[in-house]
Motif scaffolding. Sequence first.
Motif, PDB file in Angstrom:
ATOM      1  N   ARG A 181       0.862  -1.180   0.000  1.00 36.01           N
ATOM      2  CA  ARG A 181       0.000   0.000   0.000  1.00 36.01           C
ATOM      3  C   ARG A 181       0.897   1.228   0.000  1.00 36.01           C
ATOM      4  NH1 ARG A 181      -2.542  -3.486   3.617  1.00 36.01           N
ATOM      5  NH2 ARG A 181      -4.693  -3.944   3.088  1.00 36.01           N
ATOM      6  N   ALA A 182       0.524   2.246  -0.775  1.00 34.63           N
ATOM      7  CA  ALA A 182       1.334   3.462  -0.813  1.00 34.63           C
ATOM      8  C   ALA A 182       0.459   4.687  -1.027  1.00 34.63           C
ATOM      9  CB  ALA A 182       2.378   3.374  -1.922  1.00 34.63           C
ATOM     10  N   ARG A 183       0.910   5.782  -0.469  1.00 36.76           N
ATOM     11  CA  ARG A 183       0.317   7.090  -0.724  1.00 36.76           C
ATOM     12  C   ARG A 183       1.283   7.802  -1.664  1.00 36.76           C
ATOM     13  NH1 ARG A 183      -4.512   8.233   1.102  1.00 36.76           N
ATOM     14  NH2 ARG A 183      -4.004  10.375   1.596  1.00 36.76           N
ATOM     15  N   LEU A 184       0.751   8.317  -2.750  1.00 31.04           N
ATOM     16  CA  LEU A 184       1.595   8.961  -3.761  1.00 31.04           C
ATOM     17  C   LEU A 184       1.249  10.434  -3.897  1.00 31.04           C
ATOM     18  CD1 LEU A 184       1.409   6.294  -6.623  1.00 31.04           C
ATOM     19  CD2 LEU A 184       3.071   6.452  -4.761  1.00 31.04           C
ATOM     20  N   GLY A 185       2.244  11.258  -3.715  1.00 32.91           N
ATOM     21  CA  GLY A 185       2.133  12.687  -3.992  1.00 32.91           C
ATOM     22  C   GLY A 185       3.154  13.019  -5.063  1.00 32.91           C
ATOM     23  N   PRO A 186       3.182  14.263  -5.509  1.00 34.03           N
ATOM     24  CA  PRO A 186       4.183  14.626  -6.492  1.00 34.03           C
ATOM     25  C   PRO A 186       5.591  14.443  -5.938  1.00 34.03           C
ATOM     26  CG  PRO A 186       2.508  16.343  -6.261  1.00 34.03           C
ATOM     27  CD  PRO A 186       2.288  15.354  -5.171  1.00 34.03           C
ATOM     28  N   PRO A 187       6.533  14.002  -6.700  1.00 33.32           N
ATOM     29  CA  PRO A 187       6.485  13.653  -8.113  1.00 33.32           C
ATOM     30  C   PRO A 187       6.037  12.215  -8.382  1.00 33.32           C
ATOM     31  CG  PRO A 187       8.743  13.493  -7.387  1.00 33.32           C
ATOM     32  CD  PRO A 187       7.919  13.955  -6.190  1.00 33.32           C
ATOM     33  N   ALA A 188       5.919  11.373  -7.336  1.00 33.54           N
ATOM     34  CA  ALA A 188       5.573   9.963  -7.549  1.00 33.54           C
ATOM     35  C   ALA A 188       4.224   9.793  -8.243  1.00 33.54           C
ATOM     36  CB  ALA A 188       5.574   9.210  -6.215  1.00 33.54           C
ATOM     37  N   SER A 189       3.264  10.646  -7.908  1.00 32.75           N
ATOM     38  CA  SER A 189       1.927  10.505  -8.499  1.00 32.75           C
ATOM     39  C   SER A 189       1.948  10.696 -10.008  1.00 32.75           C
ATOM     40  CB  SER A 189       0.955  11.488  -7.847  1.00 32.75           C
ATOM     41  OG  SER A 189       1.395  12.816  -8.018  1.00 32.75           O
ATOM     42  N   PHE A 190       2.951  11.385 -10.530  1.00 38.15           N
ATOM     43  CA  PHE A 190       3.038  11.607 -11.972  1.00 38.15           C
ATOM     44  C   PHE A 190       3.450  10.346 -12.728  1.00 38.15           C
ATOM     45  CE2 PHE A 190       4.450  16.004 -10.435  1.00 38.15           C
ATOM     46  CZ  PHE A 190       3.143  16.449 -10.319  1.00 38.15           C
ATOM     47  N   VAL A 191       4.066   9.402 -12.016  1.00 34.86           N
ATOM     48  CA  VAL A 191       4.526   8.157 -12.650  1.00 34.86           C
ATOM     49  C   VAL A 191       3.905   6.944 -11.942  1.00 34.86           C
ATOM     50  CG1 VAL A 191       6.657   9.089 -13.623  1.00 34.86           C
ATOM     51  CG2 VAL A 191       6.654   8.234 -11.270  1.00 34.86           C
ATOM     52  N   ARG A 192       2.652   7.082 -11.551  1.00 34.72           N
ATOM     53  CA  ARG A 192       1.937   6.048 -10.802  1.00 34.72           C
ATOM     54  C   ARG A 192       1.997   4.689 -11.498  1.00 34.72           C
ATOM     55  NH1 ARG A 192      -2.856   5.533  -7.321  1.00 34.72           N
ATOM     56  NH2 ARG A 192      -3.705   3.478  -7.780  1.00 34.72           N
ATOM     57  N   ALA A 193       1.719   4.660 -12.785  1.00 37.91           N
ATOM     58  CA  ALA A 193       1.693   3.382 -13.516  1.00 37.91           C
ATOM     59  C   ALA A 193       3.061   2.698 -13.476  1.00 37.91           C
ATOM     60  CB  ALA A 193       1.246   3.595 -14.959  1.00 37.91           C
ATOM     61  N   THR A 194       4.127   3.472 -13.612  1.00 38.67           N
ATOM     62  CA  THR A 194       5.468   2.909 -13.562  1.00 38.67           C
ATOM     63  C   THR A 194       5.776   2.360 -12.171  1.00 38.67           C
ATOM     64  OG1 THR A 194       6.221   4.423 -15.274  1.00 38.67           O
ATOM     65  CG2 THR A 194       7.920   3.422 -13.893  1.00 38.67           C
ATOM     66  N   ILE A 195       5.412   3.106 -11.140  1.00 40.19           N
ATOM     67  CA  ILE A 195       5.641   2.656  -9.764  1.00 40.19           C
ATOM     68  C   ILE A 195       4.842   1.387  -9.489  1.00 40.19           C
ATOM     69  CG2 ILE A 195       5.225   3.219  -7.340  1.00 40.19           C
ATOM     70  CD1 ILE A 195       5.985   6.130  -8.088  1.00 40.19           C
ATOM     71  N   GLU A 196       3.596   1.356  -9.933  1.00 39.21           N
ATOM     72  CA  GLU A 196       2.767   0.164  -9.721  1.00 39.21           C
ATOM     73  C   GLU A 196       3.381  -1.052 -10.419  1.00 39.21           C
ATOM     74  OE1 GLU A 196      -1.865  -1.298  -9.983  1.00 39.21           O
ATOM     75  OE2 GLU A 196      -1.328   0.652 -10.797  1.00 39.21           O
ATOM     76  N   GLU A 197       3.854  -0.880 -11.632  1.00 39.62           N
ATOM     77  CA  GLU A 197       4.480  -1.979 -12.378  1.00 39.62           C
ATOM     78  C   GLU A 197       5.749  -2.473 -11.667  1.00 39.62           C
ATOM     79  OE1 GLU A 197       6.916  -2.300 -16.523  1.00 39.62           O
ATOM     80  OE2 GLU A 197       5.005  -1.238 -16.599  1.00 39.62           O
ATOM     81  N   MET A 198       6.577  -1.552 -11.183  1.00 35.28           N
ATOM     82  CA  MET A 198       7.802  -1.933 -10.483  1.00 35.28           C
ATOM     83  C   MET A 198       7.483  -2.667  -9.174  1.00 35.28           C
ATOM     84  SD  MET A 198       9.941   1.555 -10.896  1.00 35.28           S
ATOM     85  CE  MET A 198      11.449   1.488 -11.821  1.00 35.28           C
ATOM     86  N   MET A 199       6.494  -2.177  -8.448  1.00 32.92           N
ATOM     87  CA  MET A 199       6.109  -2.832  -7.187  1.00 32.92           C
ATOM     88  C   MET A 199       5.557  -4.233  -7.464  1.00 32.92           C
ATOM     89  SD  MET A 199       7.004  -1.077  -4.627  1.00 32.92           S
ATOM     90  CE  MET A 199       6.213  -2.071  -3.399  1.00 32.92           C
ATOM     91  N   ARG A 200       4.691  -4.347  -8.448  1.00 34.38           N
ATOM     92  CA  ARG A 200       4.124  -5.658  -8.777  1.00 34.38           C
ATOM     93  C   ARG A 200       5.229  -6.635  -9.181  1.00 34.38           C
ATOM     94  NH1 ARG A 200      -0.723  -7.037  -9.116  1.00 34.38           N
ATOM     95  NH2 ARG A 200      -1.490  -4.924  -9.472  1.00 34.38           N
ATOM     96  N   SER A 201       6.154  -6.183  -9.985  1.00 34.85           N
ATOM     97  CA  SER A 201       7.255  -7.035 -10.427  1.00 34.85           C
ATOM     98  C   SER A 201       8.091  -7.512  -9.236  1.00 34.85           C
ATOM     99  CB  SER A 201       8.120  -6.268 -11.425  1.00 34.85           C
ATOM    100  OG  SER A 201       9.241  -7.019 -11.776  1.00 34.85           O
ATOM    101  N   GLY A 202       8.427  -6.600  -8.337  1.00 30.65           N
ATOM    102  CA  GLY A 202       9.199  -6.957  -7.151  1.00 30.65           C
ATOM    103  C   GLY A 202       8.457  -7.904  -6.235  1.00 30.65           C
ATOM    104  N   LEU A 203       7.154  -7.688  -6.066  1.00 30.44           N
ATOM    105  CA  LEU A 203       6.349  -8.558  -5.208  1.00 30.44           C
ATOM    106  C   LEU A 203       6.206  -9.952  -5.815  1.00 30.44           C
ATOM    107  CD1 LEU A 203       3.504  -6.235  -3.883  1.00 30.44           C
ATOM    108  CD2 LEU A 203       5.660  -6.836  -2.781  1.00 30.44           C
ATOM    109  N   VAL A 204       6.012 -10.011  -7.119  1.00 28.56           N
ATOM    110  CA  VAL A 204       5.904 -11.313  -7.802  1.00 28.56           C
ATOM    111  C   VAL A 204       7.201 -12.079  -7.625  1.00 28.56           C
ATOM    112  CG1 VAL A 204       5.776 -12.408 -10.080  1.00 28.56           C
ATOM    113  CG2 VAL A 204       4.110 -10.674  -9.449  1.00 28.56           C
ATOM    114  N   GLU A 205       8.314 -11.412  -7.820  1.00 29.83           N
ATOM    115  CA  GLU A 205       9.618 -12.046  -7.644  1.00 29.83           C
ATOM    116  C   GLU A 205       9.794 -12.549  -6.207  1.00 29.83           C
ATOM    117  OE1 GLU A 205      14.234 -10.603  -7.573  1.00 29.83           O
ATOM    118  OE2 GLU A 205      12.916  -9.686  -9.066  1.00 29.83           O
ATOM    119  N   ALA A 206       9.469 -11.729  -5.239  1.00 35.21           N
ATOM    120  CA  ALA A 206       9.629 -12.094  -3.830  1.00 35.21           C
ATOM    121  C   ALA A 206       8.663 -13.201  -3.399  1.00 35.21           C
ATOM    122  CB  ALA A 206       9.440 -10.870  -2.936  1.00 35.21           C
ATOM    123  N   ALA A 207       7.460 -13.167  -3.960  1.00 31.18           N
ATOM    124  CA  ALA A 207       6.440 -14.147  -3.579  1.00 31.18           C
ATOM    125  C   ALA A 207       6.677 -15.495  -4.213  1.00 31.18           C
ATOM    126  CB  ALA A 207       5.052 -13.631  -3.980  1.00 31.18           C
ATOM    127  N   GLY A 208       7.477 -15.520  -5.279  1.00 31.18           N
ATOM    128  CA  GLY A 208       7.672 -16.772  -5.994  1.00 31.18           C
ATOM    129  C   GLY A 208       6.444 -17.145  -6.792  1.00 31.18           C
TER     130      GLY A 208
END
Length: 96
Positions: free
Chosen positions: A62-89
Motif C-alpha cells: 500500500r502506498a500514498r503517492l504525492g508529487p512527483p511519484a503521483s506523476f509516474v503512478r503506472a510505472t511505480i505500480e508496475e515496479m512494485m508488482r514485479s518486485g512482489l511477484v519475484e519475492a512471492a515466488g
Amino acid sequence: MPELLVEVPTARRSMAEIRPALDAALERLTWVARRWEDDVLHIRGPGARGTVELAEGKLVARARLGPPASFVRATIEEMMRSGLVEAAGAAPAAGA
C-alpha cells in the motif's frame, strides 16, 4: 493523494521466507529507502510512502503517492508488482 494497492498471492507462509527476495528486488530501486519493523516493510521514495506486509496468503503493498511519484503512478505500480511477484515466488497473472 492517490492510494496505490498491489496484492500478489504467495504460497510462502512467513515474511522470514519472503524477506531476502523482497530486499533483493527492492535493492535495485536505488531511489527507494526501506526499513523493516517486525514483519512490515516500510518504503519511502520521492513523494511516496508505503508498506509491504503478508496478509491472508498475499503480499500486500500500500502506498500514498504525492508529487512527483503521483506523476509516474503506472510505472511505480508496475515496479512494485514485479518486485512482489519475484519475492512471492508467484507467476504473474494473465494481463498483469
